[in-house]
Design a protein around this motif. Structure first.
Motif, mmCIF file in Angstrom:
data_model
loop_
_atom_site.group_PDB
_atom_site.id
_atom_site.type_symbol
_atom_site.label_atom_id
_atom_site.label_comp_id
_atom_site.label_asym_id
_atom_site.label_seq_id
_atom_site.Cartn_x
_atom_site.Cartn_y
_atom_site.Cartn_z
ATOM 1 N N GLY A 26 5.736 14.174 0.073
ATOM 2 C CA GLY A 26 5.127 14.687 -1.153
ATOM 3 C C GLY A 26 3.827 15.386 -0.839
ATOM 4 N N PRO A 27 3.875 16.625 -0.323
ATOM 5 C CA PRO A 27 2.672 17.314 0.158
ATOM 6 C C PRO A 27 1.606 17.486 -0.927
ATOM 7 C CG PRO A 27 4.661 18.473 0.860
ATOM 8 C CD PRO A 27 5.089 17.449 -0.144
ATOM 9 N N ILE A 28 0.378 17.168 -0.568
ATOM 10 C CA ILE A 28 -0.768 17.352 -1.445
ATOM 11 C C ILE A 28 -2.004 17.451 -0.564
ATOM 12 C CG2 ILE A 28 -1.151 14.863 -1.726
ATOM 13 C CD1 ILE A 28 -2.037 15.417 -4.598
ATOM 14 N N ASN A 29 -2.994 18.179 -1.006
ATOM 15 C CA ASN A 29 -4.224 18.300 -0.222
ATOM 16 C C ASN A 29 -4.814 16.913 -0.004
ATOM 17 O OD1 ASN A 29 -6.938 18.726 0.647
ATOM 18 N ND2 ASN A 29 -6.851 20.796 -0.202
ATOM 19 N N PRO A 30 -5.038 16.505 1.244
ATOM 20 C CA PRO A 30 -5.578 15.161 1.514
ATOM 21 C C PRO A 30 -6.893 14.875 0.798
ATOM 22 C CG PRO A 30 -4.804 16.188 3.531
ATOM 23 C CD PRO A 30 -4.759 17.244 2.486
ATOM 24 N N TYR B 298 0.831 -1.210 0.000
ATOM 25 C CA TYR B 298 0.000 0.000 0.000
ATOM 26 C C TYR B 298 0.862 1.256 0.000
ATOM 27 C CZ TYR B 298 -2.749 3.820 2.019
ATOM 28 O OH TYR B 298 -3.329 5.037 2.267
ATOM 29 N N TYR B 299 0.430 2.270 -0.749
ATOM 30 C CA TYR B 299 1.026 3.599 -0.622
ATOM 31 C C TYR B 299 -0.075 4.636 -0.730
ATOM 32 C CZ TYR B 299 1.005 3.504 -5.778
ATOM 33 O OH TYR B 299 0.644 3.403 -7.106
ATOM 34 N N ALA B 300 0.133 5.780 -0.139
ATOM 35 C CA ALA B 300 -0.929 6.765 0.059
ATOM 36 C C ALA B 300 -1.518 7.304 -1.239
ATOM 37 C CB ALA B 300 -0.403 7.927 0.907
ATOM 38 N N TYR B 301 -0.706 7.368 -2.303
ATOM 39 C CA TYR B 301 -1.155 8.025 -3.531
ATOM 40 C C TYR B 301 -1.945 7.105 -4.462
ATOM 41 C CZ TYR B 301 2.073 11.518 -1.864
ATOM 42 O OH TYR B 301 2.710 12.443 -1.080
ATOM 43 N N MET B 302 -2.262 5.906 -4.016
ATOM 44 C CA MET B 302 -3.111 5.016 -4.801
ATOM 45 C C MET B 302 -4.511 5.612 -4.931
ATOM 46 S SD MET B 302 -2.162 1.345 -3.043
ATOM 47 C CE MET B 302 -2.039 0.083 -4.286
ATOM 48 N N LEU B 303 -5.144 5.376 -6.077
ATOM 49 C CA LEU B 303 -6.546 5.727 -6.223
ATOM 50 C C LEU B 303 -7.381 4.773 -5.369
ATOM 51 C CD1 LEU B 303 -6.708 6.252 -10.100
ATOM 52 C CD2 LEU B 303 -6.518 8.021 -8.334
ATOM 53 N N ASP B 304 -8.574 5.208 -5.036
ATOM 54 C CA ASP B 304 -9.454 4.371 -4.233
ATOM 55 C C ASP B 304 -9.656 2.996 -4.871
ATOM 56 O OD1 ASP B 304 -11.359 3.917 -2.060
ATOM 57 O OD2 ASP B 304 -12.898 4.047 -3.611
ATOM 58 N N GLU C 200 4.398 9.735 4.117
ATOM 59 C CA GLU C 200 4.332 9.850 2.662
ATOM 60 C C GLU C 200 3.828 11.214 2.220
ATOM 61 O OE1 GLU C 200 3.179 6.551 -0.149
ATOM 62 O OE2 GLU C 200 2.493 5.690 1.748
ATOM 63 N N LEU C 201 2.793 11.722 2.874
ATOM 64 C CA LEU C 201 2.237 13.003 2.476
ATOM 65 C C LEU C 201 3.110 14.163 2.936
ATOM 66 C CD1 LEU C 201 -0.134 11.202 1.692
ATOM 67 C CD2 LEU C 201 -1.671 12.989 2.509
#
Length: 282
Positions: free
Chosen positions: A267-271, A21-27, A263-264
């Motif tokens: 690589g910062p991105i709006n949650p 698993y990694y945070a940037y995966m699509l649902d 992870e965020l």
């Protein structure tokens, strides 16, 4: 989940999720992973959940409750730092041939190495030796099963904290306070900085003409600053390097799933962009 699986089965599922698993995966990608790691007998239950829940939230629930790894420890450690003002925390900073789990800079510099019950202590002495060259206070956060062996391995100036995971979360207990490292090395501190950090330092001390090459920036720095000042400048440069990421994490901390904190941060991105429910329309 205890009603469906044995503890060993749950741990195996959680371990596979932690690896893949990694945070940037699509649902949809997260759900595909869940269907892979869970046995077919559980697929009808997953199918029912898929139309109601976000895949990221399901993985977070599993890992936070059934996989006592670094993600969990880092979340609970950094959660305490969020409350403090005028400081910056960081993840996975490369120092010599080691990679620091968590660092913190305020008036002082702090290094934290995490050893969970799933880790070994094979690299611990080398890691602490590296961190002690650049950070003032070094602390190892470890599972109680490692306490006896680690106490024999670690130098006296290294702090020790144990942790206990229960229904209330993660409880930390100080075993030994960290003392200031006697091993701080100015040259190693400079070697740890990148060229942009050196540019920041030179501007910080008032240098008008900034050389283009790293080697020339180092030479300019050492020609202007006594070695006794390097530690202060190192801390200022590290705070500057990570301040935007830390500001982002403080702003969005409550919106980010605990297992996704690192992870965020990197690589910062709006949650809201990450935690978007696509499976609801499938």
């Amino acid at each position: 989940m205890n009603n469906f699986f044995t503890n060993e089965e749950i741990f195996s599922i959680a371990q596979k999720l932690n690896q893949s698993y990694y945070a940037y995966m699509l649902d949809e990608q997260v759900w595909a992973l869940l269907f892979v790691v869970f046995p077919e007998s559980f697929h009808p239950t997953l199918q029912n959940l898929k139309h109601k829940k976000l895949g990221h939230d399901i993985v977070n629930l599993i890992l936070m409750n059934y996989y006592p790894g670094e993600r969990l420890l880092k979340y609970h450690l950094v959660k305490d730092f969020i409350k403090h003002k005028d400081e910056v925390a960081l993840f996975e900073m490369k120092i010599e041939k080691s990679r620091l789990d968590v660092g913190r800079i305020n008036g002082y510099s702090y290094a934290y190495e995490i050893k969970t019950e799933l880790d070994s202590l094979t690299k611990l002495q080398k890691q602490i030796a590296h961190y002690a060259l650049v950070f003032e206070f070094i602390t190892v956060i470890l599972h109680p099963k490692h306490l006896s062996k680690a106490s024999e391995m670690l130098p006296d100036f290294c702090g020790i904290i144990t942790y206990h995971i229960d229904s209330l979360g993660c409880q930390f207990q100080s075993v030994r306070e960290a003392l200031k490292s006697p091993c701080i090395n100015s040259k190693t501190q400079i070697d740890t900085l990148n060229s942009k950090d050196l540019e920041y330092i030179l501007k910080f001390i008032g240098e008008k003409n900034i050389p283009a090459k790293r080697s020339e920036r180092e030479a300019a720095l050492f020609s202007n600053v006594d070695f006794v000042d390097i530690n202060f400048l190192f801390k200022e440069a590290i705070k500057n390097r990570y301040k935007e990421r830390w500001s982002y994490l403080c702003k969005f901390f409550k919106k980010i799933n605990p297992i996704d904190i690192q992870e965020l941060y990197i690589g910062p991105i709006n949650p809201d962009v990450i935690y978007y429910k696509t499976s609801s329309i499938v």
